[in-house]
Design a protein around this motif. Sequence first.
Motif, mmCIF file in Angstrom:
data_model
loop_
_atom_site.group_PDB
_atom_site.id
_atom_site.type_symbol
_atom_site.label_atom_id
_atom_site.label_comp_id
_atom_site.label_asym_id
_atom_site.label_seq_id
_atom_site.Cartn_x
_atom_site.Cartn_y
_atom_site.Cartn_z
ATOM 1 N N VAL A 46 78.913 60.216 14.398
ATOM 2 C CA VAL A 46 78.196 60.136 15.678
ATOM 3 C C VAL A 46 78.681 61.170 16.518
ATOM 4 O O VAL A 46 77.483 61.466 17.689
ATOM 5 C CB VAL A 46 79.349 58.804 15.619
ATOM 6 C CG1 VAL A 46 79.528 58.228 17.316
ATOM 7 C CG2 VAL A 46 79.433 57.668 14.772
ATOM 8 N N LEU A 47 79.729 61.855 16.528
ATOM 9 C CA LEU A 47 79.424 62.754 17.462
ATOM 10 C C LEU A 47 78.385 63.144 17.803
ATOM 11 O O LEU A 47 78.081 64.103 19.702
ATOM 12 C CB LEU A 47 80.726 63.280 17.410
ATOM 13 C CG LEU A 47 82.683 63.005 18.300
ATOM 14 C CD1 LEU A 47 83.759 63.960 17.697
ATOM 15 C CD2 LEU A 47 82.590 62.511 19.262
ATOM 16 N N PRO A 48 78.030 64.172 16.591
ATOM 17 C CA PRO A 48 76.551 65.602 17.208
ATOM 18 C C PRO A 48 75.745 64.687 17.774
ATOM 19 O O PRO A 48 74.801 65.088 18.276
ATOM 20 C CB PRO A 48 76.171 66.025 16.308
ATOM 21 C CG PRO A 48 77.603 65.849 15.382
ATOM 22 C CD PRO A 48 78.320 64.688 15.831
ATOM 23 N N LEU A 49 75.545 63.115 17.925
ATOM 24 C CA LEU A 49 74.032 62.401 17.953
ATOM 25 C C LEU A 49 74.762 62.463 19.792
ATOM 26 O O LEU A 49 74.363 62.301 20.285
ATOM 27 C CB LEU A 49 74.088 61.170 17.417
ATOM 28 C CG LEU A 49 73.839 60.974 15.699
ATOM 29 C CD1 LEU A 49 73.639 59.683 15.030
ATOM 30 C CD2 LEU A 49 72.100 61.835 15.595
ATOM 31 N N LEU A 50 76.389 61.586 19.232
ATOM 32 C CA LEU A 50 76.724 61.489 20.937
ATOM 33 C C LEU A 50 75.670 62.972 21.731
ATOM 34 O O LEU A 50 75.692 62.757 23.144
ATOM 35 C CB LEU A 50 77.844 61.152 21.219
ATOM 36 C CG LEU A 50 78.320 59.827 21.323
ATOM 37 C CD1 LEU A 50 79.224 59.737 20.847
ATOM 38 C CD2 LEU A 50 77.064 58.406 21.555
ATOM 39 N N ILE A 51 76.598 64.144 21.442
ATOM 40 C CA ILE A 51 76.386 65.162 22.559
ATOM 41 C C ILE A 51 74.898 65.449 22.585
ATOM 42 O O ILE A 51 74.667 66.253 23.337
ATOM 43 C CB ILE A 51 77.086 66.500 21.410
ATOM 44 C CG1 ILE A 51 78.358 65.993 21.678
ATOM 45 C CG2 ILE A 51 76.438 67.620 22.237
ATOM 46 C CD1 ILE A 51 79.656 66.777 20.924
ATOM 47 N N GLN A 52 74.186 65.109 21.111
ATOM 48 C CA GLN A 52 72.812 65.332 21.825
ATOM 49 C C GLN A 52 72.205 64.561 22.575
ATOM 50 O O GLN A 52 71.762 65.377 23.796
ATOM 51 C CB GLN A 52 72.558 65.813 20.379
ATOM 52 C CG GLN A 52 70.436 65.619 20.398
ATOM 53 C CD GLN A 52 69.818 65.485 18.928
ATOM 54 O OE1 GLN A 52 70.772 65.091 18.241
ATOM 55 N NE2 GLN A 52 68.956 66.672 18.950
ATOM 56 N N LYS A 53 71.885 63.679 23.068
ATOM 57 C CA LYS A 53 71.822 62.593 23.774
ATOM 58 C C LYS A 53 72.519 63.001 24.812
ATOM 59 O O LYS A 53 71.796 62.417 26.310
ATOM 60 C CB LYS A 53 72.453 61.242 23.575
ATOM 61 C CG LYS A 53 71.916 59.796 24.196
ATOM 62 C CD LYS A 53 72.245 58.678 23.582
ATOM 63 C CE LYS A 53 71.724 58.544 22.120
ATOM 64 N NZ LYS A 53 71.335 56.871 22.018
ATOM 65 N N ILE A 54 73.323 63.038 25.456
ATOM 66 C CA ILE A 54 74.126 63.661 26.459
ATOM 67 C C ILE A 54 73.281 64.770 27.451
ATOM 68 O O ILE A 54 73.627 64.913 28.306
ATOM 69 C CB ILE A 54 75.533 63.641 26.728
ATOM 70 C CG1 ILE A 54 76.616 62.977 26.501
ATOM 71 C CG2 ILE A 54 76.268 64.696 28.170
ATOM 72 C CD1 ILE A 54 77.809 62.289 26.043
ATOM 73 N N ILE A 55 73.469 66.161 26.127
ATOM 74 C CA ILE A 55 72.610 67.288 26.617
ATOM 75 C C ILE A 55 71.551 67.229 27.009
ATOM 76 O O ILE A 55 70.317 67.418 28.288
ATOM 77 C CB ILE A 55 72.712 68.097 25.253
ATOM 78 C CG1 ILE A 55 74.041 68.606 25.448
ATOM 79 C CG2 ILE A 55 71.849 69.149 26.302
ATOM 80 C CD1 ILE A 55 74.133 69.713 24.029
ATOM 81 N N VAL A 58 70.704 65.071 30.379
ATOM 82 C CA VAL A 58 72.066 66.321 30.716
ATOM 83 C C VAL A 58 70.526 66.528 31.795
ATOM 84 O O VAL A 58 69.803 67.059 33.064
ATOM 85 C CB VAL A 58 72.809 66.756 31.451
ATOM 86 C CG1 VAL A 58 72.830 68.427 32.382
ATOM 87 C CG2 VAL A 58 74.438 66.275 31.259
ATOM 88 N N LEU A 59 69.819 67.766 30.805
ATOM 89 C CA LEU A 59 68.489 68.150 31.004
ATOM 90 C C LEU A 59 66.960 67.711 32.066
ATOM 91 O O LEU A 59 66.385 68.169 32.430
ATOM 92 C CB LEU A 59 68.319 69.345 29.897
ATOM 93 C CG LEU A 59 68.899 70.110 28.963
ATOM 94 C CD1 LEU A 59 68.835 71.295 27.788
ATOM 95 C CD2 LEU A 59 69.130 71.273 29.913
ATOM 96 N N ALA A 60 67.880 66.412 31.793
ATOM 97 C CA ALA A 60 65.974 65.562 32.069
ATOM 98 C C ALA A 60 66.588 65.707 33.381
ATOM 99 O O ALA A 60 65.238 65.357 33.966
ATOM 100 C CB ALA A 60 65.844 64.599 31.166
ATOM 101 N N ASN A 61 67.663 64.891 33.591
ATOM 102 C CA ASN A 61 67.996 65.264 34.963
ATOM 103 C C ASN A 61 67.510 66.268 35.797
ATOM 104 O O ASN A 61 66.998 65.851 37.314
ATOM 105 C CB ASN A 61 69.895 64.184 35.364
ATOM 106 C CG ASN A 61 69.523 63.258 35.201
ATOM 107 O OD1 ASN A 61 69.048 61.749 34.687
ATOM 108 N ND2 ASN A 61 70.752 62.651 34.371
ATOM 109 N N ARG A 62 67.945 67.349 35.624
ATOM 110 C CA ARG A 62 68.128 68.554 35.783
ATOM 111 C C ARG A 62 66.147 68.662 36.265
ATOM 112 O O ARG A 62 65.839 69.339 37.309
ATOM 113 C CB ARG A 62 68.299 69.812 35.121
ATOM 114 C CG ARG A 62 69.983 69.901 35.587
ATOM 115 C CD ARG A 62 70.317 71.155 34.253
ATOM 116 N NE ARG A 62 71.764 70.915 34.280
ATOM 117 C CZ ARG A 62 72.375 72.132 34.030
ATOM 118 N NH1 ARG A 62 72.430 73.189 33.813
ATOM 119 N NH2 ARG A 62 74.147 71.719 34.618
ATOM 120 N N ARG A 63 66.006 68.563 35.376
ATOM 121 C CA ARG A 63 63.880 68.788 35.965
ATOM 122 C C ARG A 63 63.735 68.304 36.847
ATOM 123 O O ARG A 63 62.192 68.065 37.523
ATOM 124 C CB ARG A 63 62.941 68.762 34.029
ATOM 125 C CG ARG A 63 63.631 69.851 33.380
ATOM 126 C CD ARG A 63 62.385 69.685 31.881
ATOM 127 N NE ARG A 63 63.611 69.941 30.374
ATOM 128 C CZ ARG A 63 63.602 69.447 29.456
ATOM 129 N NH1 ARG A 63 63.591 67.816 29.199
ATOM 130 N NH2 ARG A 63 64.423 70.014 29.113
#
Length: 66
Positions: A46-55, A58-63
Amino acid sequence: MRFIIMRAITCLVVIGLAVRTVLYNPSDPNNIFAYMLMVVAVLAFVLPLLIQKIIRRVLANRRTRK
């Protein structure tokens, strides 16, 4: 996608082995290790999926901010 399926199968195998260990000898004091193994297997999936979703979020918000 194939990587997620492989991780899911590995997680299910590890959980299955831990459950078999617990059911085989329910009064064994070492069952705590089987329970911890189940928790670690779920977190490893579960953790890698959550980390990927958060990243990605965040990148979409920065764009969109620029």
